[in-house]
Each structure stands twice: as C-alpha cells, then as structure tokens.
Design an enzyme around this catalytic site. Structure first.
Site: not given
Ligand code: PGA
Length: 250
Positions: A9-11, A98, A100, A168, A174, A210, A231-232
C-alpha cells in the site's frame, strides 16, 4: 489457503516516474527470484499512477490494486473514483476501510459495506481492513470492535464471494511498533473462527501494521496469517522483496 498474499500500500507516495521505477524494480526481482510461483503480490499505487504501474506489470505475475473507491457506481461525486473505473485501468483488488479512511475521512461500517458491494459488482476483490485503536485494546474491547467491524459483511449475502480480510491494529500502523507474535496469533485465531462460523472459510487473513524485512519471517510463521499488508516498507524495492521472500519461504 493457496499462496501467501503480499500487498504493498503505497498510500500518498510516488510521482508517476517514481511509481514506474519502483514497480519495475519489484517486478524484475519477483520474476528473477521466482517468487511469483509461491506468492501473490499486489501493488496499490495512488489512483493517478495506476495506469503507469499497470503498464509496467502488464503480462507479469503481479496484480494491480487500488487504495479506495467510492460507494456509488457513477454520478456527481466530485473527486471520487468508481470501482468500474478501477477495473477499466486493470485493477483486480481494492483496499476498503483502511484505518486512515475510517479516521481521517470518517468512513463508517455502513459506507464501507456499500463500497464492498460496488467492488464485488465489478468482480474485483476487496481487501477489507479492520483493527482496534490503542484505547480500545487497553479497555479490552478488541474482540467487540473486530466483530462489529465485520458484522455487516459477515451477514451480507455476498460474503461467499472473493474477499480478503486484513487485520491492522490502528496503533501498529506507521508507528514502527508491530503487534507481537502473541497478539497477532490471538487476533487471527479469533478472526479465523469468526469468519469460519459465518461461512467465510475461503477468506484469507492478512496482518498489517509496521511489517518490515526484520519481522516478516516471524509474522509469516504465525498460524492463520495468510499474508501481509505493507505500507512504509513497500516503498523500497529491496525491503518489500525481502518481505515477499519471507512469505514465500513460510
Ligand atoms: P505500515 O502501514 O506498514 O507503514 O505500518 C500499513 C498499512 O497502513 O496498511
């Protein structure tokens, strides 16, 4: 379970050039290291870079996914994107709900289930994200929250269609603080039995929050973890590849 699923997930990261380059690096290494036969890899770039990434991964063993879509099929919804548009640019997966989106954009379970319906209508695979906040965990409400977030979906007539559930924990996203193996194991055992009890044996369960190249192997070894949502660490090809490798070896 079939092969483990690894979703990047590149956000809101990458310009079109950066997205193309990152997809190219991931693609060539996935093929070279023969990881495609042992994992399903899904890349979810920002909407505007879906076509660019789609061109790179065309005819290659990597799937395209979107990070979100709107809950109506078309119409006067300025700034939104429909599931049909996503299918037309080559998406096969769509992340829905998600944390967010739930927190920053105030999406609730009713809206999220309408989005799932649109995604299913287009024969795409929704990746539904659920998870408790730190406060909810500390108040011992984790199982209530997860059941509530799954209630509308697990009672839905389309629940037997293809979909993926990603656990999650909000406090792990994050933050660099992944859930412990024990916390993941307990949550996945709970979710597996919840899903099985509601006719969703076929739904793979991913962990997200994470995930890094360092903890990927131990997470991959946990019972009922069918893959990861990253994500990251999905923004650096070599880190993401090591996570894919860990899932392939599990
Ligand atoms: P993260 O994000 O790996 O940066 O914690 C995961 C996600 O939001 O799906």
């Amino acid at each position: 379970m079939t092969t483990p699923i690894v979703v990047g997930n590149w956000k809101m990261n990458t310009t079109a050039d950066q997205a193309r380059q990152l997809a190219e690096q991931i693609c060539s290494q996935v093929t070279e290291r023969a990881l495609d036969t042992r994992t399903t890899v899904v890349l979810c770039p920002p909407f505007v870079n879906l076509s660019a990434v789609g061109e790179v991964i065309e005819d290659r063993p990597i799937a395209l996914g979107a990070q979100n879509c709107w809950s109506e099929p078309y119409g006067a919804f300025t700034g939104e994107i429909s599931a049909a548009m996503l299918r037309a640019v080559g998406c096969r997966y769509v992340i829905v709900g998600h944390s967010e989106r739930r927190t920053i954009f105030r999406e609730d379970d009713q809206l999220i289930v309408r989005k799932l319906e649109r995604v299913w209508e287009e024969k795409l695979v929704p990746i539904l994200c659920i998870g408790e906040t730190l406060a909810e965990r500390q108040l011992h409400q984790t199982w209530d929250v997860l059941s509530r977030q799954l209630a509308l979906v697990s009672a839905h007539s389309s629940r037997t269609r293809a979909w993926i559930c990603a656990y999650e924990p909000v406090w792990a996203i994050g933050t660099g603080i992944a859930a412990t193996a024990e916390e993941i194991e307990q949550a996945h055992a709970y979710l597996r039995s919840f899903l099985d009890a509601h006719g969703c044996h076929h739904v793979p369960l991913l962990y997200g929050g994470s995930v890094t190249e360092e903890n990927a192997a131990s997470i991959a070894a946990i019972a009922h973890v069918d893959g990861v949502l990253v994500g990251g660490a999905s923004l650096v090809a070599e880190r993401f590849l090591r996570i894919i490798q860990a899932q392939a070896n599990a």
